[in-house]
Design a protein around this motif. Structure first.
Motif, short mmCIF file in Angstrom:
data_model
loop_
_atom_site.label_atom_id
_atom_site.label_comp_id
_atom_site.label_asym_id
_atom_site.label_seq_id
_atom_site.Cartn_x
_atom_site.Cartn_y
_atom_site.Cartn_z
N PHE A 1 0.81 -1.22 0.00
CA PHE A 1 0.00 0.00 0.00
C PHE A 1 0.85 1.27 0.00
O PHE A 1 0.39 2.33 -0.44
CB PHE A 1 -0.96 0.00 1.20
N VAL A 2 2.06 1.18 0.49
CA VAL A 2 2.96 2.35 0.52
C VAL A 2 3.60 2.59 -0.85
O VAL A 2 3.91 3.73 -1.21
CB VAL A 2 4.04 2.15 1.62
N ARG A 3 3.78 1.54 -1.63
CA ARG A 3 4.49 1.65 -2.91
C ARG A 3 3.87 2.65 -3.89
O ARG A 3 4.62 3.42 -4.51
CB ARG A 3 4.62 0.28 -3.56
N PRO A 4 2.56 2.70 -4.10
CA PRO A 4 2.03 3.71 -5.04
C PRO A 4 2.30 5.14 -4.58
O PRO A 4 2.59 6.02 -5.40
CB PRO A 4 0.53 3.42 -5.09
N ILE A 5 2.25 5.36 -3.28
CA ILE A 5 2.52 6.71 -2.75
C ILE A 5 3.98 7.08 -3.01
O ILE A 5 4.27 8.19 -3.46
CB ILE A 5 2.18 6.77 -1.25
N SER A 6 4.87 6.15 -2.74
CA SER A 6 6.29 6.45 -2.97
C SER A 6 6.59 6.58 -4.47
O SER A 6 7.46 7.36 -4.85
CB SER A 6 7.17 5.39 -2.33
N THR A 7 5.88 5.85 -5.31
CA THR A 7 6.07 6.00 -6.75
C THR A 7 5.66 7.39 -7.21
O THR A 7 6.35 8.03 -8.01
CB THR A 7 5.27 4.92 -7.51
N ILE A 8 4.54 7.88 -6.69
CA ILE A 8 4.09 9.24 -7.03
C ILE A 8 5.10 10.28 -6.55
O ILE A 8 5.42 11.23 -7.27
CB ILE A 8 2.69 9.50 -6.45
N LEU A 9 5.64 10.09 -5.34
CA LEU A 9 6.65 11.02 -4.83
C LEU A 9 7.93 10.96 -5.65
O LEU A 9 8.58 11.99 -5.88
CB LEU A 9 6.94 10.73 -3.36
N LEU A 10 8.30 9.78 -6.13
CA LEU A 10 9.48 9.66 -6.99
C LEU A 10 9.25 10.37 -8.32
O LEU A 10 10.16 11.00 -8.87
CB LEU A 10 9.83 8.20 -7.21
N ILE A 11 8.04 10.26 -8.86
CA ILE A 11 7.72 10.95 -10.11
C ILE A 11 7.81 12.46 -9.91
O ILE A 11 8.36 13.18 -10.76
CB ILE A 11 6.32 10.52 -10.62
N LYS A 12 7.30 12.96 -8.79
CA LYS A 12 7.39 14.40 -8.52
C LYS A 12 8.84 14.83 -8.35
O LYS A 12 9.23 15.91 -8.81
CB LYS A 12 6.58 14.75 -7.27
N ASN A 13 9.65 14.00 -7.73
CA ASN A 13 11.07 14.32 -7.59
C ASN A 13 11.76 14.33 -8.95
O ASN A 13 12.62 15.18 -9.21
CB ASN A 13 11.75 13.31 -6.66
N LEU A 14 11.39 13.41 -9.83
CA LEU A 14 11.95 13.40 -11.18
C LEU A 14 11.55 14.66 -11.94
O LEU A 14 12.37 15.24 -12.66
CB LEU A 14 11.48 12.15 -11.93
N GLU A 15 10.32 15.10 -11.77
CA GLU A 15 9.88 16.33 -12.42
C GLU A 15 10.64 17.54 -11.88
O GLU A 15 10.97 18.45 -12.64
CB GLU A 15 8.38 16.52 -12.22
N GLU A 16 10.95 17.56 -10.59
CA GLU A 16 11.73 18.66 -10.03
C GLU A 16 13.15 18.66 -10.58
O GLU A 16 13.71 19.71 -10.85
CB GLU A 16 11.77 18.54 -8.50
N ARG A 17 13.73 17.49 -10.73
CA ARG A 17 15.09 17.41 -11.26
C ARG A 17 15.16 17.82 -12.71
O ARG A 17 16.12 18.43 -13.15
CB ARG A 17 15.65 15.99 -11.13
#
Length: 166
Positions: A102-118
Motif C-alpha cells: 500500500f505504501v508503494r504507489p505513494i512512494s512511486t508518485i513522490l518519486l515521479i514528482k522528484n523526477l519532475e523537479e530534477r
C-alpha cells in the motif's frame, strides 16, 4: 541541528527509510522467498544512487520502474507464499509486506514528482507517453515566408559557369 528545509533530498531520504524499514521487517518471516529481498535490495540501491547523484535522472527513472513493478511482484508473492502457520513472526512479517504494497504507489508518485523537479518541467511522464515535447522546434525546416536569394544569370562574376576551380 539543521532545519528540515536545509536538508537536501529530504523526500528521497524519507522514501529510502520507509522502504528500508518495510523490507527489513517483512523479510523477518520464513514465508517470503529470496526474490522479495532481491528486488527490494535493487530498489534500495537505486534510491541510494539517486540520493548520491543529485542531477542524474536515470536512478530515479529506474527506481520508479522497479517500485511500480514491485507492486505486482509483491501481490504475486503474497498470493503464492502467504504463511499458513499461526506464528506471530510470520503473521507480523506478512502484514508488513501487505502494508508495504500500500505504501508503494505513494512512494512511486513522490518519486515521479522528484523526477519532475530534477528535470525542471512538469509532466515528465506525460511527455514520454505522448511521444512529443511541447518545446520542440524543427530547425531543419525553413520558414514558409523565407526565400532563398536567387542569383541572376546576368549578374557579373557569379554563377557556376564562371566559377574557378580550387
Amino acid at each position: 541541528m539543521p532545519e528540515l528545509s536545509q536538508i537536501r533530498n529530504v523526500n528521497l531520504k524519507v522514501i529510502f527509510l520507509v522502504h528500508f524499514i518495510f523490507t527489513s521487517v517483512a523479510s523477518m518471516g520464513f514465508w517470503s522467498s529470496t526474490s522479495y529481498l532481491f528486488y527490494n535490495a535493487i530498489l534500495i540501491f537505486l534510491l541510494i544512487w539517486s540520493i548520491y547523484q543529485e542531477q542524474s535522472h536515470e536512478p530515479i527513472q529506474l527506481a520508479i520502474v522497479v517500485n511500480g513493478s514491485s507492486i505486482i511482484l509483491d501481490v504475486l508473492l503474497l498470493v503464492m507464499g502467504f504463511p499458513s502457520s499461526y506464528l506471530a513472526r510470520e503473521r507480523f512479517s506478512s502484514a508488513m509486506a501487505i502494508l508495504h504494497v500500500f505504501v508503494r504507489p505513494i512512494s512511486t508518485i513522490l518519486l515521479i514528482k522528484n523526477l519532475e523537479e530534477r528535470s525542471g518541467s512538469s509532466g515528465v511522464l506525460t511527455g514520454i507517453l505522448s511521444g512529443h515535447s511541447e518545446t520542440y522546434e524543427d530547425i531543419d525546416r525553413m520558414n514558409q515566408g523565407a526565400t532563398i536569394p536567387q542569383s541572376s544569370s546576368n549578374a557579373p562574376g557569379y554563377g557556376f559557369a564562371t566559377a574557378q576551380q580550387i
